[in-house]
Scaffold this active site. Structure first.
Site, PDB file in Angstrom:
ATOM      1  N   HIS A 166       0.834  -1.212   0.000  1.00 14.23           N
ATOM      2  CA  HIS A 166       0.000   0.000   0.000  1.00 14.23           C
ATOM      3  C   HIS A 166       0.867   1.260   0.000  1.00 14.23           C
ATOM      4  O   HIS A 166       0.473   2.293   0.542  1.00 14.23           O
ATOM      5  CB  HIS A 166      -0.952   0.028   1.201  1.00 14.23           C
ATOM      6  CG  HIS A 166      -1.656  -1.270   1.423  1.00 14.23           C
ATOM      7  ND1 HIS A 166      -2.782  -1.639   0.719  1.00 14.23           N
ATOM      8  CD2 HIS A 166      -1.361  -2.319   2.238  1.00 14.23           C
ATOM      9  CE1 HIS A 166      -3.165  -2.854   1.110  1.00 14.23           C
ATOM     10  NE2 HIS A 166      -2.313  -3.290   2.021  1.00 14.23           N
ATOM     11  N   SER A 285      13.860  20.190 -17.391  1.00 15.64           N
ATOM     12  CA  SER A 285      12.708  21.041 -17.631  1.00 15.64           C
ATOM     13  C   SER A 285      13.144  22.207 -18.512  1.00 15.64           C
ATOM     14  O   SER A 285      14.274  22.670 -18.411  1.00 15.64           O
ATOM     15  CB  SER A 285      12.182  21.559 -16.298  1.00 15.64           C
ATOM     16  OG  SER A 285      11.446  22.736 -16.486  1.00 15.64           O
ATOM     17  N   LYS A 291      15.851  20.916 -12.487  1.00 13.02           N
ATOM     18  CA  LYS A 291      15.107  19.658 -12.562  1.00 13.02           C
ATOM     19  C   LYS A 291      15.838  18.554 -13.313  1.00 13.02           C
ATOM     20  O   LYS A 291      16.488  18.787 -14.332  1.00 13.02           O
ATOM     21  CB  LYS A 291      13.757  19.900 -13.252  1.00 13.02           C
ATOM     22  CG  LYS A 291      12.819  20.790 -12.476  1.00 13.02           C
ATOM     23  CD  LYS A 291      12.095  20.041 -11.392  1.00 13.02           C
ATOM     24  CE  LYS A 291      10.894  19.316 -11.978  1.00 13.02           C
ATOM     25  NZ  LYS A 291      10.237  18.508 -10.943  1.00 13.02           N
ATOM     26  N   GLU A 298       8.729   7.338 -17.180  1.00 13.10           N
ATOM     27  CA  GLU A 298       7.299   7.687 -17.287  1.00 13.10           C
ATOM     28  C   GLU A 298       6.748   7.217 -18.634  1.00 13.10           C
ATOM     29  O   GLU A 298       5.606   6.760 -18.734  1.00 13.10           O
ATOM     30  CB  GLU A 298       7.119   9.200 -17.096  1.00 13.10           C
ATOM     31  CG  GLU A 298       7.362   9.608 -15.649  1.00 13.10           C
ATOM     32  CD  GLU A 298       7.511  11.114 -15.430  1.00 13.10           C
ATOM     33  OE1 GLU A 298       7.646  11.516 -14.265  1.00 13.10           O
ATOM     34  OE2 GLU A 298       7.513  11.871 -16.414  1.00 13.10           O
TER      35      GLU A 298
END
Ligand code: ARG
Length: 497
Positions: A166, A285, A291, A298
């Site tokens: 979880h 970014s 970043k 992804e």
């Protein structure tokens, strides 16, 4: 025989020229582009040439074609192959266009190439011929990914890491155990891909439109020349069946789903500072200079969506189709190519990200003990020393409630006195309890088969690596069989030269 010297121009075409014109009449209207699969068929251009060659050789061997006609057609096919897909004349699909190109070179006798077959068995054969090569490439990528996972699992066999359920700290484990879990899943994905390959690698050629043919064809021979392991026997099934595509796409989707879980875990681990992804697998970014984002992972995660869309596209297209052939099938095929391409690429990227990632041992060790992750180990210890497991669970839960983080021996002992009415010392030494509270000792103690203890994992990695070797052999055998058939076909074709 009309020469391949181009002497038979369009004006001289008789019977077959008429059929070309008739085809134009039926598909030359506003729906022409809608009907045509020619552009998408680039994928099966080489397959179609091979299928044509095998079919022509077989027709000559069985006496359906004169050797001279076969020779002229085979020579024309060489030219068509050299000119490439882009040079094909217009047509409803690659099968029609190649036939037209052959007739342009050979004259009407070129039309004999389509004796005893239909585009229905032809396209089914081409798809299987191409797909099996793509499946082998997908398999090789999956095998490489497994290799990487096993290598890094061995390197990180003792690297303590938090394990979650979880998404909450659950029990400490190791980075190696986590990696090996994905290798095990990819091993099963490999089995499914090999099964899909074996059912794909059957020849529908000779099924004709669906109803067989009056010609004395030799279906086993074309299957052999094309490297298929056998034929799809029932001619209606041969033309209509697409379940091998379904099975292949389902197996590929399994790979994508496995990779998506791996990617998601890595994204979370990178976010928590447990792992540094290599710059090659990260992106920055356009506005925020500081970043470093896990974009490749992804995208790996997202490809499972593409694969699932491909699977659903295929399922929905195939559902309820009547026997034997319907043009819906033309739109089923691109789902297969899109899925196999996306999944093969994603497997390689996921493996690259794992191979180049740097694990942060300190951050992992700190997190491994968070949230009283050794609680289960303490309860197990008490149970092993004679406290009923449910009572042990209660004692540890009570101690956890009163503690900020991991409770010490005193807190556990107080809980035991409250629940058992006696000290923990009646069951187990303080030192042993304290050891169970340590994540490293906790992992080492879980040495059941398949467990995370470094020794148990070592045995599993060895077994997994043997299985991987066997799968490498299985893929090589299949590649070799295809290469051998290719050589046989080449030799047979050359004998007509
Ligand atoms: N392009 C077609 C396909 O992909 C080939 C078969 C055409 N057959 C037919 N009867 N219209 O399915």
């Amino acid at each position: 025989m009309s020469g391949k010297d181009g002497s038979s121009g369009p004006d001289e075409r008789s019977e077959d020229a008429e059929s070309v014109i008739r085809r134009d009449r039926f598909s030359g209207g506003p729906a022409r582009d809608f009907l045509s699969s020619l552009a998408a068929d680039e994928r099966i251009f080489a397959a179609d040439i091979a299928v044509d060659r095998a079919h022509v050789v077989m027709l000559a061997e069985t006496g359906v074609l004169e050797d001279a006609d076969a020779a002229a057609i085979l020579a024309a096919l060489d030219e068509v192959e050299d000119a490439g897909h882009a040079a094909l004349p217009d047509g409803e699909d690659v099968h029609e266009a190649i036939e037209t190109a052959v007739i342009e070179r050979v004259g009407p006798d070129g039309g004999r190439m389509h004796t005893a077959r239909s585009r229905n068995d032809e396209v089914a054969t081409c798809i299987r011929y191409r797909l099996r090569a793509d499946l082998l490439d997908a398999l090789s990528t999956v095998l490489e990914a497994r290799e990487v996972l096993l290598e890094v699992a061995e390197e990180e066999r003792e690297t303590i890491a938090p394990g979650y359920t979880h998404l909450q700290p659950a029990q400490p484990t190791t980075v190696g155990h986590w990696l090996a879990s994905y290798e095990a899943a990819l091993a099963r994905d490999t089995g499914r891909l090999l099964d899909a390959y074996d059912r794909t690698n059957r020849s529908p050629l000779g099924g004709a439109a669906f109803a067989g043919t009056t010609f004395p064809i030799d279906r086993e021979r074309t299957a052999e020349l094309l490297g298929f392991d056998g034929i799809v026997r029932n001619s209606m099934d041969a033309a209509a069946g697409r379940d091998a595509l379904l099975e292949s796409v389902a197996a590929l989707t399994g790979v994508a789903i496995t990779c998506s879980g791996l990617a998601e875990d890595l994204i979370i681990f990178a976010n928590r500072g447990f792992v540094d992804l290599d710059d090659d697998y990260s992106s920055t970014s356009s506005i925020m200079p500081q970043k470093k984002n896990p974009d490749t992972l992804e995208l790996v995660r997202a490809v499972s969506g593409d694969a699932s869309a491909g699977l659903n596209g295929l399922l929905t297209t195939l559902k309820g189709l009547p026997r034997a052939y319907n043009r819906d099938l033309q739109r089923a095929t691109p789902h297969v190519w899109e899925t196999v391409d996306a999944v093969t690429e994603t497997g390689a990227v996921a493996a690259g990200a794992v191979a180049t990632a740097e694990w942060n041992d300190d951050a992992l060790a700190d997190a491994a003990g968070e949230g009283f992750s050794t609680a289960t180990g303490v309860a197990d210890l008490l149970a092993a020393e004679g406290v009923p497991f449910r009572t042990a669970h209660e004692i540890v839960a009570e101690a956890a409630e009163g503690a900020d983080g991991t409770p010490g021996y005193e807190t556990l002992d107080a809980a035991a006195r409250a629940i058992l009415g006696e000290s923990l010392a009646a069951y187990v030494e303080q030192e042993t309890v304290e050891s169970a509270l340590d994540p490293v000792a906790s992992v080492a103690a879980r040495d059941s088969v398949g467990g995370p203890a470094p020794d148990a994992l070592a045995a599993d990695l060895e077994a997994a690596s043997e299985e991987l070797t066997a799968d490498h052999d299985a893929v090589s055998e299949r590649r070799d069989a295809l290469a051998e058939a290719d050589e046989t076909l080449r030799t047979e074709v050359a004998s007509y030269g």
